[in-house]
Every structure is written in C-alpha cells, then in structure tokens.
Design a protein around this motif. Structure first.
Motif, PDB file in Angstrom:
ATOM      1  N   LYS A  51       0.957  -1.217   0.377  1.00  0.00           N
ATOM      2  CA  LYS A  51       0.151  -0.196   0.361  1.00  0.00           C
ATOM      3  C   LYS A  51       1.270   0.600   0.030  1.00  0.00           C
ATOM      4  CE  LYS A  51      -3.778  -1.895   2.895  1.00  0.00           C
ATOM      5  NZ  LYS A  51      -5.453  -1.508   3.398  1.00  0.00           N
ATOM      6  N   GLU A  54      -1.555   7.057  -0.446  1.00  0.00           N
ATOM      7  CA  GLU A  54      -2.577   7.176  -0.956  1.00  0.00           C
ATOM      8  C   GLU A  54      -3.676   5.826  -0.562  1.00  0.00           C
ATOM      9  OE1 GLU A  54       0.327   7.812  -2.872  1.00  0.00           O
ATOM     10  OE2 GLU A  54      -0.468   9.817  -1.948  1.00  0.00           O
ATOM     11  N   LYS A  56      -3.350   2.730  -2.286  1.00  0.00           N
ATOM     12  CA  LYS A  56      -3.351   2.447  -3.370  1.00  0.00           C
ATOM     13  C   LYS A  56      -2.838   0.815  -3.122  1.00  0.00           C
ATOM     14  CE  LYS A  56      -2.669   2.842  -8.020  1.00  0.00           C
ATOM     15  NZ  LYS A  56      -2.989   3.207  -9.285  1.00  0.00           N
TER      16      LYS A  56
END
Length: 327
Positions: A51, A54, A56
């Motif tokens: 991760k 952000e 993501k």
C-alpha cells in the motif's frame, strides 16, 4: 548512495493482525527515510499487497516477493517482519524468505517454529534446567481423563493453545466443572493445547536482542493486570499497569537477567525477543517467549528500549543491518 529498500511486513492470518499493523506503522514512522526506501506490505489470507501513501494497493508477486508499480519492478533488500502469530512468528515466512534469499529481521524459521510452539519450547527449556510450571499437552481428538490431569496439575490452572499469541484462547480454570469448556476454547485456536499449573508470584517481561555478536538484556518490566491474568484485553485495552524498570531486589534482578540471556542463547536466537516469567520465592519461572514482540507506542519492548536510553530509530536500523550482514 543507493538507499536500502525495506518491506515492512505486517498483518497476518490471526486476530493479532490489527496489533501487527500498529507495530508496522511504528516501524515505518521511526525508520530514517534518508537511509531507507520504506514500503508497507500487508499479508492476509486473501491477499498480499503493498500500500502506498494514498492507500492504493499493488499485488505482491509471491514467486519472488516483488511488486510492479507502473513500469517499475521493485525488489527488496530486506524484510522487516512484524507479523505476530502465523505466518510471521511461527517460521513460515522466515522459511519463504530464506528460500528466496531475501534478508529478514529476527530469527530463522527453525528457531521461530520451536519458540512459537509451547509444546517444544517448554520441553526444551525444562531439559536445560529452566524453571517452568507443571504442564501436560493434549492433541485434538485425544482421549483424556480430566480428573487425572487436574490431580497432577492442580487448581487453579491455565488452559492454553500451544501455538497462539497475545493470550488468545487462554482460560484460567478455578473449578473442575469449567475445565472442559476451557479445553474446547483453546482447541478453537489450535490443534494442540497445554494445561499448565498456576504460579503465584510477580509477573515480569524481559526484552533481549543482539547485534555485533553481543547479547543485550533490556530493563525488566513488571506487569500488574487489572483482570484475572495478563489476557488479550489487559495487553491491548489499557487494563494493566506496566512498571519499567521493575522494582526488584538486585539479586533477583540479576538472576532474571542471567536466565533471560540463557534462554536467548539456548534457542540460538537473533534479532529481538521478549520473554515472560513469574517470580516465585525469588526464582523466575519461564512462561513464554515472543520473537516478534509488539513495537507500537503502547507495547512493552519500546518502553524497555526507552528506559535503556536506546532510540527506537537506532534499534530498528541495527535490526536491519544485522539481518543483511547475517545473510
């Protein structure tokens, strides 16, 4: 100068995953970003992902533990393992990274497996003259006579999963009528369980680590639980008082230091560990050892480092250096 790429591995397959993520976040916040390229990697039953800031997610390639972000394929110089319980503390990940040739903090898979399994851990230490409670082991579906067990172990007693952390699945049994329920609860966590005699004394925790071929024993912590024993709630919901350094007679303190160091040497550990003992009549009795102790600000190990005057950032850097040098 190229920065060292470090994957902080957190999460896991048990209820300890949230605690692991807190430890992983603490490692991320305390590592020097000018020396290390730091990545947060989450390992769960259903996915292994990196991760970014952000949030993501990028999927980890399990064949070589790499990750592709855009056109860049990232390979890691070191893994900082902070998974409590399986697969990070029982040797599974250690074996995986050893096969891949990626340095990983902490001890190797063999020593991780032995220390995580109370059946092996207690039996081995007892043979080396380390004090322990009386204990009996049971396998799931094994026929047993609870009256014979309780006659040997006595009441109250503890019923524990053999392979579990953070006091998950543990019961303190005061009456025979509650014994079977405690056994059933422990078997929900593991196929092997331990029935252990109650030790009436002061509970303490000792952090130990090594680098530059030297073993260091940290200041001792006394644990005073507000619950009946130092269970999951006591550990993570603030229902315990932890005194570091513990107020102990110098002779008792010296004895504990020597025993904690001896246990570390018996298992031939590397990296960090935190072991727990009950002091009975001035003698420490070994309870268990954690080779991936918690590292969040609420955890005992960082408080012991602070008491010893060792900055957490310095310590984390040393653990990475040790793992890379060892490889």
């Amino acid at each position: 100068m190229k920065k060292i790429a470090v994957a902080i591995v957190m999460g896991g397959y048990t209820k300890e995953s949230l605690i692991s993520i807190k430890s992983g976040t603490a490692v991320y916040n305390n590592l020097n970003k000018s020396e290390f390229d730091i990545y947060m990697v989450y390992i769960f039953n259903d996915r292994w992902v990196l991760k970014n800031n952000e949030n993501k997610e990028y999927h980890i390639n399990k064949h070589d533990f790499s990750v592709k972000i855009g056109k860049k394929n990232i390979k890691f110089d070191c893994v900082f393992n902070v998974i409590h319980g399986t697969p990070g503390e029982d040797g599974m990940l250690q074996a995986y990274f050893q096969l891949l040739g990626i340095p990983c903090t902490g001890c190797n898979f063999h020593h991780s497996n032995i220390t995580f399994n109370k059946k092996y851990c207690l039996t081995l230490l007892k043979n080396f003259g380390i004090n322990t409670a009386k204990f009996i082991f049971l396998n799931k579906n094994q026929i047993f006579n609870e009256k014979k067990i309780l006659k040997k172990i006595g009441l109250p007693c503890f019923v524990k999963p053999s392979r579990s952390g953070s006091s998950l699945g543990i019961s303190k049994v005061y009456e025979e009528k509650n014994f079977f329920t405690a056994v059933k609860k422990a078997f929900e966590e593991d196929k092997e369980i331990i029935i252990e005699s109650f030790l009436d004394g002061k509970e303490i925790s000792v952090g130990v680590f090594s680098y530059d071929k030297e073993i260091f024993v940290l200041p001792i912590t006394e644990i005073i639980s507000q619950n009946d024993f130092f269970d999951f709630e006591s550990k993570y919901s603030g229902k315990s008082n932890e005194i570091t350094p513990a107020e102990l007679h110098p002779k008792i303190g010296s004895r504990i230091y020597n025993v904690a160091k001896k246990v570390y040497e018996i298992f031939n550990l590397s990296g960090m560990s935190r072991s727990e003992y009950i002091i009975v009549n001035g003698e420490p009795y070994f309870l268990e050892i954690n080779t991936i102790p918690g590292l969040s600000k609420e955890s005992i190990f960082p408080k012991q480092l602070e008491s010893a005057g060792i900055p957490l950032s310095f310590f984390l850097k040393k653990m990475i250096e040790v793992s890379i040098t060892r490889k």
